[in-house]
Design an enzyme around this catalytic site. Structure first.
Site, mmCIF file in Angstrom:
data_model
loop_
_atom_site.group_PDB
_atom_site.id
_atom_site.type_symbol
_atom_site.label_atom_id
_atom_site.label_comp_id
_atom_site.label_asym_id
_atom_site.label_seq_id
_atom_site.Cartn_x
_atom_site.Cartn_y
_atom_site.Cartn_z
ATOM 1 N N ARG A 18 69.242 -82.773 42.237
ATOM 2 C CA ARG A 18 69.803 -84.135 42.193
ATOM 3 C C ARG A 18 70.911 -84.229 41.132
ATOM 4 O O ARG A 18 71.025 -85.206 40.415
ATOM 5 C CB ARG A 18 68.717 -85.177 41.909
ATOM 6 C CG ARG A 18 67.572 -85.173 42.910
ATOM 7 C CD ARG A 18 68.032 -85.465 44.333
ATOM 8 N NE ARG A 18 66.915 -85.295 45.238
ATOM 9 C CZ ARG A 18 66.613 -84.136 45.847
ATOM 10 N NH1 ARG A 18 67.377 -83.070 45.661
ATOM 11 N NH2 ARG A 18 65.591 -84.053 46.649
ATOM 12 N N SER B 93 64.409 -93.369 46.403
ATOM 13 C CA SER B 93 63.684 -92.770 45.281
ATOM 14 C C SER B 93 64.310 -93.245 43.973
ATOM 15 O O SER B 93 65.479 -92.963 43.705
ATOM 16 C CB SER B 93 63.743 -91.244 45.364
ATOM 17 O OG SER B 93 63.106 -90.794 46.534
ATOM 18 N N GLU C 46 67.132 -92.203 39.022
ATOM 19 C CA GLU C 46 68.119 -91.633 39.933
ATOM 20 C C GLU C 46 69.364 -92.511 40.090
ATOM 21 O O GLU C 46 70.480 -92.037 39.931
ATOM 22 C CB GLU C 46 67.498 -91.345 41.313
ATOM 23 C CG GLU C 46 66.779 -90.024 41.397
ATOM 24 C CD GLU C 46 66.662 -89.523 42.828
ATOM 25 O OE1 GLU C 46 67.549 -89.830 43.636
ATOM 26 O OE2 GLU C 46 65.683 -88.830 43.120
#
Length: 346
Positions: A169, A242, A338
């Site tokens: 990520r 998420s 995130e």
């Protein structure tokens, strides 16, 4: 200043972020070509305005006011070149295309490798920034190159996969080039021969239990079914997918955690690194399905924080901080958010 005719002033962008946080842009413009993007950047600089990029809005958190110019790149189109060997297809996609629709189109046309990444929200241009991944596959598995505009130099560059420095990520676009790079085009190398991946255990279990043939279309359908069963539709329930990264800890940390919690799930990352599911940690804290500072931890997937009351950024961050604090107090593991806050200045 007198803004260009196509700019909108004090523009409401609440509907343009999937978390639905109340927000407006001092100035806003949507562009559909690289030339128009460059013109907007130059006009903003001439007016001494900062520039922020808002694409699909699925991985950003918006403050009540974003000062300067908010640009929404909506470049559309894709092209395909089949390799002479007949094994691969090079698919070049403009950044404004919807990611899920691209995955659907590729599977339908026999370009394979993206099927595990179905139903990930957002646009194509955001995929390399986040190095999106799901069900055992990451963008880094298929990425060839990225074309991007440097807001500082006002020049376009092309990075190959190695230049993008993709990690879990993560990418150079989230670090050194954060606030500087606007991705306009993504090029992928996909397979012409089906070789679907079911190395992600729940996916393998599904095919084992159902006896279905493992085809790219079947994997696409299974991933869609799984995501739809667990994840809320942001069009109906505001969320940014998420909300936390799955933490990666050292082997020593993991062994200490496992000694206390033998059932902790884990995914070895090679070397001294072990990834553990953030959802499991949050669930163990008793937060699944709970109201935290006015936001809700999703009852079917604790990694998702929903905003049904359309609370503002301060409330979202308060909820995020409280969840992270609970996890750290219980497990001494840090959670990292995130979604990024909109408003990077070039």
């Amino acid at each position: 200043m007198t803004p260009p005719a196509n700019w909108r002033e004090q523009y409401d962008i609440s509907r343009l972020n999937t978390m639905a946080a109340p927000s407006r842009a001092q100035y806003f413009v949507e562009v559909n070509a690289e030339d128009a993007l460059l013109d907007a950047v130059r006009a903003a600089k001439a007016a001494d305005l900062s520039v922020s990029i808002l694409a699909g809005g699925s991985n950003v958190l918006c403050p009540p006011l974003v000062e300067g110019l908010v640009v929404q790149p909506s470049l559309l189109g894709q092209s395909v070149v089949v390799a002479p060997c007949g094994l691969h297809a090079v698919v070049t996609v403009q950044a404004g295309e919807n990611w899920h629709q691209l995955v659907r189109w590729c599977v339908a046309n026999g370009y394979y490798g993206l099927e595990n990444l179905a139903l990930i929200p957002g646009r194509v241009g955001a995929a390399p920034i986040q190095n999106i991944g799901a069900y055992g596959v990451e963008l880094s598995d298929v990425l060839l190159s990225v074309k991007w505009l440097d807001l500082n130099t006002e020049r376009f560059y092309r990075f190959d996969r190695q230049d993008c420095q993709l990690g879990y990520r993560d990418s150079i676009f989230k670090r050194e080039l954060s606030g500087r790079a606007v991705i306009t085009e993504v090029t992928l190398q996909l397979n012409l021969q089906a070789n679907p991946s079911i190395r992600y255990q729940p996916l393998a279990d599904y095919f084992s239990q159902t006896g279905c043939a493992v085809t790219p279309q079947a994997v696409f359908d299974a991933v869609c079914r799984e995501r739809e069963s667990k994840l809320p539709d942001p069009k109906k329930t505001p969320n940014s997918g998420s909300f936390f990264k799955n933490p990666v800890i050292t082997q020593k940390q993991f062994e200490a955690l496992k000694a206390q919690y033998p059932a902790v799930p884990s995914y070895p990352q090679g070397g001294d690194a072990v990834k553990i599911p953030a959802a499991w940690l949050i669930d163990q804290c008793g937060l699944k399905g709970q109201n935290v500072c006015g936001l809700l931890v999703h009852a079917k997937q604790a990694l998702v924080l929903t905003n049904p009351k359309k609370r503002d950024l301060a409330t979202i961050l308060a909820a995020s901080d409280k969840i992270a604090a609970c996890v750290f107090d219980a497990f001494a593991v840090k959670l990292e958010r995130e979604p990024q806050i909109l408003g990077n200045i070039c």
